[in-house]
Design an enzyme around this catalytic site. Sequence first.
Site, PDB file in Angstrom:
ATOM      1  N   TRP A 103       1.486 -29.327   4.518  1.00 55.64           N
ATOM      2  CA  TRP A 103       2.640 -29.418   3.614  1.00 55.64           C
ATOM      3  C   TRP A 103       3.708 -28.406   3.978  1.00 55.64           C
ATOM      4  O   TRP A 103       4.907 -28.707   3.916  1.00 55.64           O
ATOM      5  CB  TRP A 103       2.193 -29.279   2.169  1.00 55.64           C
ATOM      6  CG  TRP A 103       1.384 -30.463   1.741  1.00 55.64           C
ATOM      7  CD1 TRP A 103       0.046 -30.514   1.493  1.00 55.64           C
ATOM      8  CD2 TRP A 103       1.874 -31.807   1.587  1.00 55.64           C
ATOM      9  NE1 TRP A 103      -0.332 -31.806   1.180  1.00 55.64           N
ATOM     10  CE2 TRP A 103       0.763 -32.619   1.228  1.00 55.64           C
ATOM     11  CE3 TRP A 103       3.120 -32.401   1.712  1.00 55.64           C
ATOM     12  CZ2 TRP A 103       0.879 -33.985   0.997  1.00 55.64           C
ATOM     13  CZ3 TRP A 103       3.242 -33.774   1.480  1.00 55.64           C
ATOM     14  CH2 TRP A 103       2.135 -34.542   1.124  1.00 55.64           C
ATOM     15  N   ASP A 173       6.211 -23.664  -3.069  1.00 53.55           N
ATOM     16  CA  ASP A 173       5.756 -25.001  -3.410  1.00 53.55           C
ATOM     17  C   ASP A 173       4.382 -24.832  -4.049  1.00 53.55           C
ATOM     18  O   ASP A 173       3.412 -24.510  -3.384  1.00 53.55           O
ATOM     19  CB  ASP A 173       5.659 -25.856  -2.142  1.00 53.55           C
ATOM     20  CG  ASP A 173       5.051 -27.229  -2.396  1.00 53.55           C
ATOM     21  OD1 ASP A 173       4.721 -27.548  -3.559  1.00 53.55           O
ATOM     22  OD2 ASP A 173       4.886 -27.988  -1.422  1.00 53.55           O
ATOM     23  N   LYS A 197      -0.917 -33.448  -9.888  1.00 59.42           N
ATOM     24  CA  LYS A 197      -2.205 -32.840  -9.568  1.00 59.42           C
ATOM     25  C   LYS A 197      -2.737 -32.028 -10.749  1.00 59.42           C
ATOM     26  O   LYS A 197      -3.862 -32.208 -11.175  1.00 59.42           O
ATOM     27  CB  LYS A 197      -2.088 -31.973  -8.314  1.00 59.42           C
ATOM     28  CG  LYS A 197      -1.611 -32.766  -7.088  1.00 59.42           C
ATOM     29  CD  LYS A 197      -1.440 -31.892  -5.872  1.00 59.42           C
ATOM     30  CE  LYS A 197      -0.743 -32.617  -4.731  1.00 59.42           C
ATOM     31  NZ  LYS A 197      -1.472 -33.772  -4.209  1.00 59.42           N
TER      32      LYS A 197
END
Length: 362
Positions: A103, A173, A197
């Site tokens: 990511w 993030d 999530k």
Amino acid sequence: MANRAYNFNAGPAALPLEVLQRAQEKFVEFENSGMSLMEMSHRGAIYEKVHFEAEALLRELLSIPDGYKVLFIQGGASTQFAMIPMNLLRSGTKAAYVATGSWATKAIKEAKLFGETSIAASSEAAAYKHIPSISELKYDSDAAYVHVTSNETIEGTQWAEFPDTGSVPLIADMSSDILCRPIDVSKFAVIYAGAQKNLGPSGVTIVIIREDLINKPTTPVPTMLRYDTHADADSLYNTPPTFAIYMMSEVLKWIKENGGAAGMEARNREKANLLYEAIDNSNGFYRGFAEIGSRSLMNVTFTLANEELEKKFVKESEAQGFVGLKGHRSVGGLRASIYNAVPIESVSALVSFMGDFQSRNS
């Protein structure tokens, strides 16, 4: 409840059963309105109450100090990969990124489209099996910002503590571990996270941004990709994902009822310890992917002796009601995502299955 799967999906992920049941009760008619929440205007008083309650809960649970805006934006964290450099990377400066896995790498790739970037530190040479130490970070004192990915879902690594970047804005993030533990928001200039999530269903992205960074971009940026657009309109410039925000509000209430961020940390450490102990005590049958000091509380990654045995593990686990244990296609192996809403009972059941599988395949 009968027929509930053992849900270890990496995202969209498990939601608290209590939240799903509450939403079910209000799905057809919300607050005696004669309508579902999904049918009513986002400009109406009923929805606005939901909207601002979600913001208030997030501020409370994360102890967000004054001087920060909370924004609800669509497009997922992947859109933030572009919005951040588009809004914050000025000409003549560089953005520093810490390369910790899949990511972080995607965020770096996107930032390069909009300006100069540098790598403050990287664990690529070690196959992203660990988080670089804070002492390794190197970046210009006048960098536009330093960007970190707090938890890498694919590799199963997580920052145990965050760097103090001083006057250089720190951006994180936190899509896969927001509210899994207490954090000091004041250390960050921007925190962003897709909700799917730990906070709710897919469709809404949280952006917590220091107000002094919400300026008109120095280069042309489309209206919907500007932070000031959303900040000036309290995230109601256009139609927000109303049902996703409502569900997030209900998840935040559930987190509050279960001890807040500290309660989530205790819950998550108990689950993670169970799984890591099963891996570490398997005499090498299960092999943890991430180095011990960088192991994630959210995504437990491990491998078996060969790919055929991993396929057998996935097939047999699915037959027993376990979902989402196959590792990401980019790295293979196995992965159990144990976000906030995954109950300890599901993890205990997985540990039991792992022991049985080992005894039959050693």
